[in-house]
Design a protein around this motif. Structure first.
Motif, PDB file in Angstrom:
ATOM      1  N   PRO A  52       4.527 -15.541  -1.931  1.00  0.00           N
ATOM      2  CA  PRO A  52       5.565 -14.516  -1.878  1.00  0.00           C
ATOM      3  C   PRO A  52       5.670 -13.803  -3.226  1.00  0.00           C
ATOM      4  CG  PRO A  52       6.350 -16.532  -0.865  1.00  0.00           C
ATOM      5  CD  PRO A  52       5.042 -16.860  -1.540  1.00  0.00           C
ATOM      6  N   GLY A  53       5.919 -12.494  -3.158  1.00  0.00           N
ATOM      7  CA  GLY A  53       6.062 -11.697  -4.368  1.00  0.00           C
ATOM      8  C   GLY A  53       4.759 -11.133  -4.893  1.00  0.00           C
ATOM      9  N   THR A  54       3.649 -11.420  -4.208  1.00  0.00           N
ATOM     10  CA  THR A  54       2.365 -10.860  -4.635  1.00  0.00           C
ATOM     11  C   THR A  54       2.033  -9.620  -3.811  1.00  0.00           C
ATOM     12  OG1 THR A  54       1.077 -12.321  -3.185  1.00  0.00           O
ATOM     13  CG2 THR A  54       1.456 -13.075  -5.445  1.00  0.00           C
ATOM     14  N   PHE A  55       1.183  -8.783  -4.384  1.00  0.00           N
ATOM     15  CA  PHE A  55       0.764  -7.551  -3.718  1.00  0.00           C
ATOM     16  C   PHE A  55      -0.342  -7.853  -2.715  1.00  0.00           C
ATOM     17  CE2 PHE A  55       2.439  -6.032  -7.821  1.00  0.00           C
ATOM     18  CZ  PHE A  55       3.363  -5.097  -7.364  1.00  0.00           C
ATOM     19  N   ALA A  56      -0.292  -7.173  -1.574  1.00  0.00           N
ATOM     20  CA  ALA A  56      -1.283  -7.363  -0.520  1.00  0.00           C
ATOM     21  C   ALA A  56      -1.619  -6.020   0.119  1.00  0.00           C
ATOM     22  CB  ALA A  56      -0.758  -8.324   0.540  1.00  0.00           C
ATOM     23  N   VAL A  57      -2.744  -6.007   0.825  1.00  0.00           N
ATOM     24  CA  VAL A  57      -3.182  -4.846   1.606  1.00  0.00           C
ATOM     25  C   VAL A  57      -3.560  -5.351   3.002  1.00  0.00           C
ATOM     26  CG1 VAL A  57      -4.007  -3.539  -0.397  1.00  0.00           C
ATOM     27  CG2 VAL A  57      -5.588  -5.064   0.805  1.00  0.00           C
ATOM     28  N   ILE A  58      -3.705  -4.441   3.929  1.00  0.00           N
ATOM     29  CA  ILE A  58      -4.203  -4.803   5.257  1.00  0.00           C
ATOM     30  C   ILE A  58      -5.708  -4.564   5.233  1.00  0.00           C
ATOM     31  CG2 ILE A  58      -4.143  -4.286   7.721  1.00  0.00           C
ATOM     32  CD1 ILE A  58      -1.178  -3.506   7.323  1.00  0.00           C
ATOM     33  N   ASP A  59      -6.471  -5.623   5.525  1.00  0.00           N
ATOM     34  CA  ASP A  59      -7.931  -5.536   5.432  1.00  0.00           C
ATOM     35  C   ASP A  59      -8.555  -4.965   6.708  1.00  0.00           C
ATOM     36  OD1 ASP A  59      -8.035  -7.637   7.292  1.00  0.00           O
ATOM     37  OD2 ASP A  59      -8.689  -9.133   5.820  1.00  0.00           O
ATOM     38  N   ALA A  60      -9.868  -4.911   6.734  1.00  0.00           N
ATOM     39  CA  ALA A  60     -10.609  -4.351   7.873  1.00  0.00           C
ATOM     40  C   ALA A  60     -10.401  -5.156   9.152  1.00  0.00           C
ATOM     41  CB  ALA A  60     -12.098  -4.276   7.542  1.00  0.00           C
ATOM     42  N   ASN A  61      -9.959  -6.395   9.028  1.00  0.00           N
ATOM     43  CA  ASN A  61      -9.689  -7.243  10.194  1.00  0.00           C
ATOM     44  C   ASN A  61      -8.227  -7.202  10.622  1.00  0.00           C
ATOM     45  OD1 ASN A  61     -12.377  -8.251  10.407  1.00  0.00           O
ATOM     46  ND2 ASN A  61     -11.960  -9.504   8.595  1.00  0.00           N
ATOM     47  N   ASP A  62      -7.460  -6.236  10.070  1.00  0.00           N
ATOM     48  CA  ASP A  62      -6.045  -6.054  10.386  1.00  0.00           C
ATOM     49  C   ASP A  62      -5.201  -7.257   9.971  1.00  0.00           C
ATOM     50  OD1 ASP A  62      -4.080  -4.249  11.309  1.00  0.00           O
ATOM     51  OD2 ASP A  62      -3.928  -5.320  13.220  1.00  0.00           O
ATOM     52  N   LYS A  63      -5.591  -7.897   8.843  1.00  0.00           N
ATOM     53  CA  LYS A  63      -4.853  -9.035   8.299  1.00  0.00           C
ATOM     54  C   LYS A  63      -4.400  -8.707   6.882  1.00  0.00           C
ATOM     55  CE  LYS A  63      -7.463 -12.462  10.912  1.00  0.00           C
ATOM     56  NZ  LYS A  63      -8.286 -13.680  10.816  1.00  0.00           N
ATOM     57  N   PHE A  64      -3.357  -9.403   6.423  1.00  0.00           N
ATOM     58  CA  PHE A  64      -2.932  -9.254   5.033  1.00  0.00           C
ATOM     59  C   PHE A  64      -3.917  -9.985   4.132  1.00  0.00           C
ATOM     60  CE2 PHE A  64       1.684  -8.364   6.151  1.00  0.00           C
ATOM     61  CZ  PHE A  64       1.675  -7.086   5.603  1.00  0.00           C
ATOM     62  N   ALA A  65      -4.422  -9.276   3.132  1.00  0.00           N
ATOM     63  CA  ALA A  65      -5.314  -9.840   2.121  1.00  0.00           C
ATOM     64  C   ALA A  65      -4.722  -9.541   0.751  1.00  0.00           C
ATOM     65  CB  ALA A  65      -6.706  -9.235   2.241  1.00  0.00           C
ATOM     66  N   GLN A  66      -5.026 -10.384  -0.224  1.00  0.00           N
ATOM     67  CA  GLN A  66      -4.513 -10.191  -1.583  1.00  0.00           C
ATOM     68  C   GLN A  66      -5.018  -8.876  -2.151  1.00  0.00           C
ATOM     69  OE1 GLN A  66      -2.777 -13.395  -3.206  1.00  0.00           O
ATOM     70  NE2 GLN A  66      -1.779 -11.436  -3.288  1.00  0.00           N
ATOM     71  N   ALA A  67      -4.133  -8.086  -2.711  1.00  0.00           N
ATOM     72  CA  ALA A  67      -4.515  -6.814  -3.343  1.00  0.00           C
ATOM     73  C   ALA A  67      -5.162  -7.108  -4.694  1.00  0.00           C
ATOM     74  CB  ALA A  67      -3.298  -5.915  -3.530  1.00  0.00           C
ATOM     75  N   VAL A  68      -6.193  -6.344  -5.025  1.00  0.00           N
ATOM     76  CA  VAL A  68      -6.834  -6.463  -6.335  1.00  0.00           C
ATOM     77  C   VAL A  68      -6.594  -5.212  -7.167  1.00  0.00           C
ATOM     78  CG1 VAL A  68      -8.573  -8.116  -5.570  1.00  0.00           C
ATOM     79  CG2 VAL A  68      -9.054  -5.672  -5.431  1.00  0.00           C
ATOM     80  N   ALA A  69      -6.081  -4.175  -6.524  1.00  0.00           N
ATOM     81  CA  ALA A  69      -5.777  -2.913  -7.208  1.00  0.00           C
ATOM     82  C   ALA A  69      -4.742  -2.159  -6.388  1.00  0.00           C
ATOM     83  CB  ALA A  69      -7.037  -2.071  -7.356  1.00  0.00           C
ATOM     84  N   GLY A  79      -1.891  -7.154 -11.036  1.00  0.00           N
ATOM     85  CA  GLY A  79      -2.677  -7.987 -11.934  1.00  0.00           C
ATOM     86  C   GLY A  79      -3.491  -9.023 -11.185  1.00  0.00           C
ATOM     87  N   ALA A  80      -3.914 -10.048 -11.911  1.00  0.00           N
ATOM     88  CA  ALA A  80      -4.729 -11.122 -11.346  1.00  0.00           C
ATOM     89  C   ALA A  80      -3.991 -11.825 -10.214  1.00  0.00           C
ATOM     90  CB  ALA A  80      -5.092 -12.125 -12.442  1.00  0.00           C
ATOM     91  N   ASN A  81      -4.759 -12.238  -9.205  1.00  0.00           N
ATOM     92  CA  ASN A  81      -4.210 -12.971  -8.053  1.00  0.00           C
ATOM     93  C   ASN A  81      -3.130 -12.205  -7.309  1.00  0.00           C
ATOM     94  OD1 ASN A  81      -5.868 -15.227  -8.704  1.00  0.00           O
ATOM     95  ND2 ASN A  81      -4.378 -15.807 -10.257  1.00  0.00           N
ATOM     96  N   GLY A  82      -3.141 -10.868  -7.417  1.00  0.00           N
ATOM     97  CA  GLY A  82      -2.164 -10.043  -6.722  1.00  0.00           C
ATOM     98  C   GLY A  82      -0.782 -10.068  -7.337  1.00  0.00           C
ATOM     99  N   GLN A  83      -0.635 -10.760  -8.477  1.00  0.00           N
ATOM    100  CA  GLN A  83       0.662 -10.802  -9.139  1.00  0.00           C
ATOM    101  C   GLN A  83       0.901  -9.504  -9.895  1.00  0.00           C
ATOM    102  OE1 GLN A  83       0.854 -14.280 -11.638  1.00  0.00           O
ATOM    103  NE2 GLN A  83       0.420 -15.664  -9.947  1.00  0.00           N
ATOM    104  N   GLY A  84       2.151  -9.262 -10.239  1.00  0.00           N
ATOM    105  CA  GLY A  84       2.467  -8.148 -11.114  1.00  0.00           C
ATOM    106  C   GLY A  84       2.032  -8.517 -12.519  1.00  0.00           C
ATOM    107  N   ALA A  85       1.841  -7.521 -13.360  1.00  0.00           N
ATOM    108  CA  ALA A  85       1.488  -7.754 -14.763  1.00  0.00           C
ATOM    109  C   ALA A  85       1.926  -6.539 -15.558  1.00  0.00           C
ATOM    110  CB  ALA A  85      -0.010  -7.984 -14.913  1.00  0.00           C
ATOM    111  N   ILE A  86       2.123  -6.725 -16.851  1.00  0.00           N
ATOM    112  CA  ILE A  86       2.505  -5.603 -17.706  1.00  0.00           C
ATOM    113  C   ILE A  86       1.299  -4.701 -17.912  1.00  0.00           C
ATOM    114  CG2 ILE A  86       3.338  -4.932 -19.990  1.00  0.00           C
ATOM    115  CD1 ILE A  86       4.812  -7.654 -20.074  1.00  0.00           C
ATOM    116  N   ALA A  87       1.456  -3.413 -17.608  1.00  0.00           N
ATOM    117  CA  ALA A  87       0.389  -2.436 -17.846  1.00  0.00           C
ATOM    118  C   ALA A  87       0.297  -2.216 -19.350  1.00  0.00           C
ATOM    119  CB  ALA A  87       0.703  -1.131 -17.121  1.00  0.00           C
TER     120      ALA A  87
END
Length: 147
Positions: A26-43, A100-108
């Motif tokens: 919880p609290g991490t960034f995610a996207v919906i992948d090509a399989n219509d599932k939540f995947a960890q965001a890397v950007a 940031g790493a692992n989909g967490q927030g990080a200071i830009a």
């Protein structure tokens, strides 16, 4: 104990529900992948979400949403305030936050970082720890994926 007990701290319920492609915190960034599932965001590219706690499964804010289970993600939209899981660091009011790493927030820290929002908290997270920072999302930070 976490600074927040829930991710959606702005009182809005603007979410999507999908199966988790992998275990998500919880609290991490995610996207919906090509399989219509939540995947960890890397950007911060395309539509981005912040994964909610799986309260509907009896899990709390520090409990991982297991792969294959139902996950709820809050839309990252202009003006939303969401609790984002962040690593160790000194967060000041208006510190710019990126994915940031692992989909967490990080200071830009550089002008090439894509700022997704700004900290609304003053907090020091000690080395080796994570905690939640209230982040106000900004407009124009999430670029469309390349065709």
């Amino acid at each position: 104990m976490s600074r927040y007990r829930r991710i959606n701290i702005d009182g809005k319920s603007v979410t999507e529900t999908r199966v988790a492609a992998a275990a998500l915190l919880p609290g991490t960034f995610a996207v919906i992948d090509a399989n219509d599932k939540f995947a960890q965001a890397v950007a911060a590219v395309g539509r981005v979400y912040v994964i909610n706690s799986a309260y509907h499964q009896g899990l709390g804010i520090r409990d991982v949403v297991p792969a294959g289970d139902s996950a709820v993600g809050d839309y990252v939209e202009e003006g939303r305030e969401l609790a984002v899981l962040c690593p160790a660091g000194t967060y000041k009011k208006d510190s710019p936050i990126k994915v940031g790493a692992n989909g967490q927030g990080a200071i830009a820290t550089s002008d090439t970082d894509t700022v997704i929002g700004y900290s609304q908290d003053e907090a020091v997270i000690t080395s080796g720890q994570t905690d939640f920072i209230r982040v106000r999302m900004r407009v124009g930070t999430v670029a469309a994926p390349a065709p």
